[in-house]
Design a protein around this motif. Structure first.
Motif, PDB file in Angstrom:
ATOM      1  N   MET A  34      -7.687  -3.985  63.664  1.00 33.77           N
ATOM      2  CA  MET A  34      -6.693  -2.878  63.263  1.00 33.77           C
ATOM      3  C   MET A  34      -7.641  -2.038  62.370  1.00 33.77           C
ATOM      4  SD  MET A  34      -3.004  -4.853  62.659  1.00 33.77           S
ATOM      5  CE  MET A  34      -1.976  -3.618  63.317  1.00 33.77           C
ATOM      6  N   GLY A  35      -7.258  -0.774  62.842  1.00 35.74           N
ATOM      7  CA  GLY A  35      -7.800   0.384  61.978  1.00 35.74           C
ATOM      8  C   GLY A  35      -7.321   1.581  61.862  1.00 35.74           C
ATOM      9  N   TRP A  36      -7.663   2.399  60.976  1.00 33.95           N
ATOM     10  CA  TRP A  36      -7.245   3.819  60.805  1.00 33.95           C
ATOM     11  C   TRP A  36      -8.349   4.851  61.286  1.00 33.95           C
ATOM     12  CZ3 TRP A  36      -2.090   5.143  60.153  1.00 33.95           C
ATOM     13  CH2 TRP A  36      -1.487   4.107  59.637  1.00 33.95           C
ATOM     14  N   TYR A  37      -8.023   5.774  62.066  1.00 27.31           N
ATOM     15  CA  TYR A  37      -8.893   6.905  62.196  1.00 27.31           C
ATOM     16  C   TYR A  37      -8.376   8.220  61.803  1.00 27.31           C
ATOM     17  CZ  TYR A  37     -11.525   3.777  65.205  1.00 27.31           C
ATOM     18  OH  TYR A  37     -12.407   2.593  65.816  1.00 27.31           O
ATOM     19  N   ARG A  38      -9.111   9.060  61.609  1.00 25.88           N
ATOM     20  CA  ARG A  38      -8.558  10.680  61.407  1.00 25.88           C
ATOM     21  C   ARG A  38      -9.356  11.671  62.081  1.00 25.88           C
ATOM     22  NH1 ARG A  38     -10.416  10.916  55.039  1.00 25.88           N
ATOM     23  NH2 ARG A  38     -12.766  11.213  55.362  1.00 25.88           N
ATOM     24  N   GLN A  39      -8.618  12.759  62.241  1.00 28.10           N
ATOM     25  CA  GLN A  39      -9.369  13.747  62.758  1.00 28.10           C
ATOM     26  C   GLN A  39      -8.624  15.317  62.416  1.00 28.10           C
ATOM     27  OE1 GLN A  39      -8.460  14.090  67.341  1.00 28.10           O
ATOM     28  NE2 GLN A  39     -10.400  15.138  67.548  1.00 28.10           N
ATOM     29  N   ALA A  40      -9.814  15.919  61.830  1.00 27.67           N
ATOM     30  CA  ALA A  40      -9.365  17.021  61.123  1.00 27.67           C
ATOM     31  C   ALA A  40      -9.720  18.176  62.260  1.00 27.67           C
ATOM     32  CB  ALA A  40     -10.233  17.362  59.840  1.00 27.67           C
ATOM     33  N   PRO A  41      -9.174  19.354  61.971  1.00 25.92           N
ATOM     34  CA  PRO A  41      -9.042  20.556  62.941  1.00 25.92           C
ATOM     35  C   PRO A  41     -10.461  20.857  63.325  1.00 25.92           C
ATOM     36  CG  PRO A  41      -7.430  20.840  61.478  1.00 25.92           C
ATOM     37  CD  PRO A  41      -8.204  19.716  60.977  1.00 25.92           C
ATOM     38  N   GLY A  42     -11.003  20.867  64.581  1.00 27.26           N
ATOM     39  CA  GLY A  42     -12.494  21.382  64.877  1.00 27.26           C
ATOM     40  C   GLY A  42     -13.324  20.239  64.862  1.00 27.26           C
ATOM     41  N   LYS A  43     -12.997  18.809  64.366  1.00 31.85           N
ATOM     42  CA  LYS A  43     -13.861  17.873  64.179  1.00 31.85           C
ATOM     43  C   LYS A  43     -13.531  16.668  65.074  1.00 31.85           C
ATOM     44  CE  LYS A  43     -15.109  18.737  59.239  1.00 31.85           C
ATOM     45  NZ  LYS A  43     -15.199  18.250  58.078  1.00 31.85           N
ATOM     46  N   GLN A  44     -14.407  15.695  65.256  1.00 27.19           N
ATOM     47  CA  GLN A  44     -14.286  14.606  66.168  1.00 27.19           C
ATOM     48  C   GLN A  44     -13.517  13.543  65.251  1.00 27.19           C
ATOM     49  OE1 GLN A  44     -18.177  13.198  67.179  1.00 27.19           O
ATOM     50  NE2 GLN A  44     -18.023  14.177  69.340  1.00 27.19           N
ATOM     51  N   ARG A  45     -12.714  12.512  66.147  1.00 27.88           N
ATOM     52  CA  ARG A  45     -12.000  11.467  65.450  1.00 27.88           C
ATOM     53  C   ARG A  45     -13.025  10.563  64.906  1.00 27.88           C
ATOM     54  NH1 ARG A  45      -7.092   8.851  68.498  1.00 27.88           N
ATOM     55  NH2 ARG A  45      -6.651  11.255  68.737  1.00 27.88           N
ATOM     56  N   GLU A  46     -12.865  10.282  63.522  1.00 25.35           N
ATOM     57  CA  GLU A  46     -13.798   9.238  62.899  1.00 25.35           C
ATOM     58  C   GLU A  46     -12.951   8.083  62.341  1.00 25.35           C
ATOM     59  OE1 GLU A  46     -15.308  11.272  59.606  1.00 25.35           O
ATOM     60  OE2 GLU A  46     -13.657  11.738  58.545  1.00 25.35           O
ATOM     61  N   LEU A  47     -13.855   7.104  62.005  1.00 22.50           N
ATOM     62  CA  LEU A  47     -13.340   5.746  61.808  1.00 22.50           C
ATOM     63  C   LEU A  47     -13.224   5.936  60.239  1.00 22.50           C
ATOM     64  CD1 LEU A  47     -12.335   2.868  61.938  1.00 22.50           C
ATOM     65  CD2 LEU A  47     -14.652   2.441  61.605  1.00 22.50           C
ATOM     66  N   VAL A  48     -11.910   5.526  59.663  1.00 25.92           N
ATOM     67  CA  VAL A  48     -11.774   5.384  58.222  1.00 25.92           C
ATOM     68  C   VAL A  48     -11.965   4.142  57.728  1.00 25.92           C
ATOM     69  CG1 VAL A  48     -10.002   6.120  56.332  1.00 25.92           C
ATOM     70  CG2 VAL A  48     -10.218   7.395  58.339  1.00 25.92           C
ATOM     71  N   ALA A  49     -11.127   3.120  58.270  1.00 21.14           N
ATOM     72  CA  ALA A  49     -11.167   1.834  57.741  1.00 21.14           C
ATOM     73  C   ALA A  49     -10.725   0.988  58.694  1.00 21.14           C
ATOM     74  CB  ALA A  49     -10.649   1.556  56.624  1.00 21.14           C
ATOM     75  N   ALA A  50     -11.072  -0.416  58.773  1.00 23.61           N
ATOM     76  CA  ALA A  50     -10.986  -1.305  59.870  1.00 23.61           C
ATOM     77  C   ALA A  50     -10.841  -2.573  59.142  1.00 23.61           C
ATOM     78  CB  ALA A  50     -11.716  -1.218  60.987  1.00 23.61           C
ATOM     79  N   ILE A  51      -9.894  -3.588  59.835  1.00 22.22           N
ATOM     80  CA  ILE A  51      -9.636  -4.996  59.134  1.00 22.22           C
ATOM     81  C   ILE A  51      -9.463  -5.861  60.264  1.00 22.22           C
ATOM     82  CG2 ILE A  51      -7.359  -4.679  58.867  1.00 22.22           C
ATOM     83  CD1 ILE A  51      -7.554  -6.344  56.574  1.00 22.22           C
ATOM     84  N   THR A  52     -10.422  -6.952  60.128  1.00 19.36           N
ATOM     85  CA  THR A  52     -10.116  -7.899  61.404  1.00 19.36           C
ATOM     86  C   THR A  52      -9.117  -8.964  61.196  1.00 19.36           C
ATOM     87  OG1 THR A  52     -11.533  -9.585  60.380  1.00 19.36           O
ATOM     88  CG2 THR A  52     -12.651  -7.941  61.677  1.00 19.36           C
TER      89      THR A  52
END
Length: 121
Positions: A34-52
């Motif tokens: 499970m994880g969290w991603y984020r996407q700011a305006p004009g930017k690609q979605r990026e991984l913030v954190a993940a946990i198995t």
């Protein structure tokens, strides 16, 4: 089949904290990463954190020491505690989970609808 419902976003001043939650429901044989991603305006979605499922975590360099990911397997829920927030953290945050619907199916990637986090300076 599967729903990921996020909550906890909002507007906060720089230096403040927010806690995001994401609960999975539906056909859940097993929930793997499970994880969290984020996407700011004009930017690609990026991984913030993940946990198995076993609790191993990884973080983006930009959030190390400020954000903490955790999960409650009994509740099928993942959390993201965000401290010392910065304006650069402003983005839509998306929950992601790798889920097997039955014992015979390979895992699939599911996404939440996203929750807005805005950090004012």
């Amino acid at each position: 089949q599967v729903q990921l419902v996020e909550s906890g976003g909002g507007l906060v001043q720089a230096g403040g904290s927010l806690r995001l939650s994401c609960a999975a429901s539906g056909r859940l044989f097993s929930i793997n990463r499970m994880g969290w991603y984020r996407q700011a305006p004009g930017k690609q979605r990026e991984l913030v954190a993940a946990i198995t499922s076993g609790g191993t975590t990884n973080y983006a360099d930009s959030v190390k020491g400020r954000f903490t990911i955790s999960r409650d397997n009994a509740k099928n829920t993942v959390y993201l505690q965000m401290n010392r927030l910065e304006p650069e953290d402003t983005a839509v945050y998306y929950c992601n989970a790798l889920i097997s619907n039955t014992r015979w199916e390979v895992e699939r990637s599911y996404w939440g609808q996203g929750t807005q986090v805005t950090v004012s300076s």
